[in-house]
Motif scaffolding. Structure first.
Motif, PDB file in Angstrom:
ATOM      1  N   THR A 178      12.590  13.432   7.602  1.00 15.07           N
ATOM      2  CA  THR A 178      12.656  14.408   6.528  1.00 15.07           C
ATOM      3  C   THR A 178      13.629  13.890   5.488  1.00 15.07           C
ATOM      4  N   ALA A 180      15.842  14.608   2.677  1.00 18.53           N
ATOM      5  CA  ALA A 180      16.478  15.823   2.176  1.00 18.53           C
ATOM      6  C   ALA A 180      16.518  15.843   0.660  1.00 18.53           C
ATOM      7  N   PHE A 184      17.522  23.816  -0.039  1.00 19.25           N
ATOM      8  CA  PHE A 184      16.990  24.217   1.259  1.00 19.25           C
ATOM      9  C   PHE A 184      15.681  23.480   1.547  1.00 19.25           C
ATOM     10  N   PHE A 185      15.044  23.788   2.661  1.00 23.12           N
ATOM     11  CA  PHE A 185      13.948  22.996   3.197  1.00 23.12           C
ATOM     12  C   PHE A 185      12.774  22.753   2.239  1.00 23.12           C
ATOM     13  N   ALA A 188      12.556  19.266   0.396  1.00 26.04           N
ATOM     14  CA  ALA A 188      12.465  18.014   1.138  1.00 26.04           C
ATOM     15  C   ALA A 188      11.013  17.539   1.219  1.00 26.04           C
ATOM     16  N   TRP A 238       7.418  23.481   6.467  1.00 28.87           N
ATOM     17  CA  TRP A 238       8.683  23.876   5.837  1.00 28.87           C
ATOM     18  C   TRP A 238       8.604  23.842   4.314  1.00 28.87           C
ATOM     19  N   ASN A 393      25.256  19.536  13.509  1.00 29.00           N
ATOM     20  CA  ASN A 393      23.941  20.111  13.309  1.00 29.00           C
ATOM     21  C   ASN A 393      23.129  20.002  14.598  1.00 29.00           C
ATOM     22  N   TYR A 423      22.872  24.646   1.865  1.00 28.80           N
ATOM     23  CA  TYR A 423      22.413  24.020   3.105  1.00 28.80           C
ATOM     24  C   TYR A 423      21.108  23.260   2.883  1.00 28.80           C
ATOM     25  N   GLY A 424      20.980  22.093   3.524  1.00 24.66           N
ATOM     26  CA  GLY A 424      19.724  21.363   3.487  1.00 24.66           C
ATOM     27  C   GLY A 424      19.812  19.944   2.974  1.00 24.66           C
ATOM     28  N   THR A 425      21.001  19.464   2.597  1.00 29.96           N
ATOM     29  CA  THR A 425      21.114  18.110   2.057  1.00 29.96           C
ATOM     30  C   THR A 425      21.484  17.077   3.123  1.00 29.96           C
TER      31      THR A 425
END
Length: 440
Positions: A178, A180, A184-185, A188, A238, A393, A423-425
């Motif tokens: 994934t 990033a 957020f998701f 990605a 996602w 994580n 969040y998400g990076t």
């Protein structure tokens, strides 16, 4: 069952723009960046929609023009930069438009806007077909093409259907990850990488996008499988996920599911848009009802398909599940570990004539099963624990046999790109190698 592992390499290949000679984007995954020594603006244009990122020498802002409507977007907290900016970038990742600066050796997000909130759907193929880039001001060394990544996570080895790793002629291993984005998701996408099992160097090979519901998504948490003369691609949706609103349950939301795609093209190189269809995974049990599934992993053994995945009782309370059947269209539930509340990365590993199931017990689990890698049998009874570094994580137990040894490819939760994306990076790639020969 498995030997102990020792960390041998940590790396984070941050790339904003994967430059191409022609700018043609098959998905809402684009970037333009430039060196600058003064005010500069960068833009994406499609039809009557103009998306502009500007740096005036002190602050960063975004302007979105669609038809006769024009909106401006800036962050009071993160938009002020001052001097010392070496490069400026504008990125489109899913529906998110982001302006970033490169200063003091790092990229940082300075302004962003969700384009759907201003009436633009950038994942439509017709909108993407008309997408162009432009620049004004002090732009030099301009690069444009696909957006790369701020970090890598959800790493899986590319395999044959029997679970053995797919290798190229020179021994290079292939991975999916994934990539990033700055958020957020849904920001990605799925990327494909080559891994040298000796030097542990990672080389970007391409990207996979998924067409469903008449849009092109950057879905991820993907397993790429070579089955005969075609590729199977199982992925988690996602790219379109929208969590339930706890304050207003009446608001629409989009759960995560699993899809399957098939292709005879060479998916190990270049960019590809795949038509995906839902993969029906059994989730019902006496104790709980599932609200979503993700992290698919496939393996065929003795004429039966096994599929490991994650099922959620709610967002985010999730556990590992295993299904099996004579085909991917006829799966039934084999086992589920509903005692877990934060376990994912379900991975099928061939081992000494049988198959074991690895997973990652996150820190939000019950106390006795936190921050560890359990190993289960095919009934999901725990039979061992992987002795490898459990970083931040939810690192996955991606295990690759290399001769008489094993590689463990994991990732951590270290963010990148400043505080604005949230969040998400994550994350950084963490490679470990077995410290003695393969166990029996």
């Amino acid at each position: 069952m498995f030997p102990e592992f020792k960390v041998v390499r940590r790396q984070r290949p941050v790339t904003i723009t994967i430059e191409s000679s022609t700018f043609s984007r098959p998905a809402a995954n684009a970037a333009i960046e430039a060196a600058c020594d003064g005010p500069v603006s960068l833009s994406f244009t499609s039809g009557g929609d103009v998306l502009t990122g500007s740096y005036d020498g002190r602050r960063v802002s975004l302007t979105v023009t669609t038809g006769s409507r024009r909106t401006s977007h800036a962050s009071r907290r993160h938009g002020r930069v001052g001097r010392g900016v070496a490069r400026f970038a504008l990125t489109l990742t899913g529906t998110m438009l982001t302006a970033m600066t490169y200063k003091d050796g790092a990229w940082e997000a300075r302004a962003r806007v969700d384009l759907t909130e201003v009436g633009i759907e950038p994942r439509e193929p017709s909108w993407l077909a008309g997408l162009t880039v432009g620049h004004e001001g002090s732009a030099e060394e301009v690069r444009s093409g696909a957006f790369g990544q701020l970090g890598l996570r959800d790493i899986r080895v590319v395999t044959y259907a029997d679970g053995s790793p797919f290798r190229e002629g020179d021994g290079t291993l292939l991975l999916t990850a994934t990539s990033a984005g700055p958020g957020f998701f849904p920001t990605a996408h799925t990327s494909v990488w080559g891994l040298d099992p000796v030097t542990y160097d990672l080389v970007h090979r391409g990207a996979l996008y998924f067409r469903r519901d008449d849009l092109v998504y950057g879905d991820h948490a993907t397993h790429l499988v070579r089955d005969g003369d075609e590729w199977l691609v199982a992925t988690s949706t996602w790219g379109g996920f929208k969590a339930p609103d706890k304050t207003d349950p009446s608001k629409p939301w989009s759960p995560v599911g699993v899809t399957i795609a098939r292709s005879r093209a060479d998916l190990t190189r270049g960019e590809h848009v795949l038509d995906s269809t839902p993969l029906a995974l059994p989730t019902e049990s006496r104790r709980s009802r599932s609200v979503g599934v993700w992290d698919p992993h496939l393996l065929r053994r003795d004429g039966e398909w096994l599929v490991g995945y994650v099922s959620a009782k709610k967002y985010f309370d999730f556990h590992p599940v295993l299904a099996g059947g004579p085909s991917l269209d006829a799966l039934s539930l084999r086992a589920a570990r509903t005692d877990r509340t934060a376990t994912e990365g379900t991975t099928l590993v061939p081992l000494d004539g049988t198959v074991v199931v690895g997973a990652s017990d996150g820190r939000d689990n019950p106390r006795h099963v936190r921050a560890r890698y359990p190993i289960f049998d095919l009934d999901l009874n725990e039979v061992a624990e992987l002795r490898s570094a459990y970083v931040t994580n939810l690192p996955w137990p991606t295990l690759i046999p290399v001769g008489d040894e094993w590689l463990h490819v994991a990732f951590d939760g270290t963010p990148y790109g400043g505080r604005l994306p949230g969040y998400g990076t994550h994350g950084e790639v963490v490679l470990s190698r077995s410290t003695r020969g393969r166990s029996v």
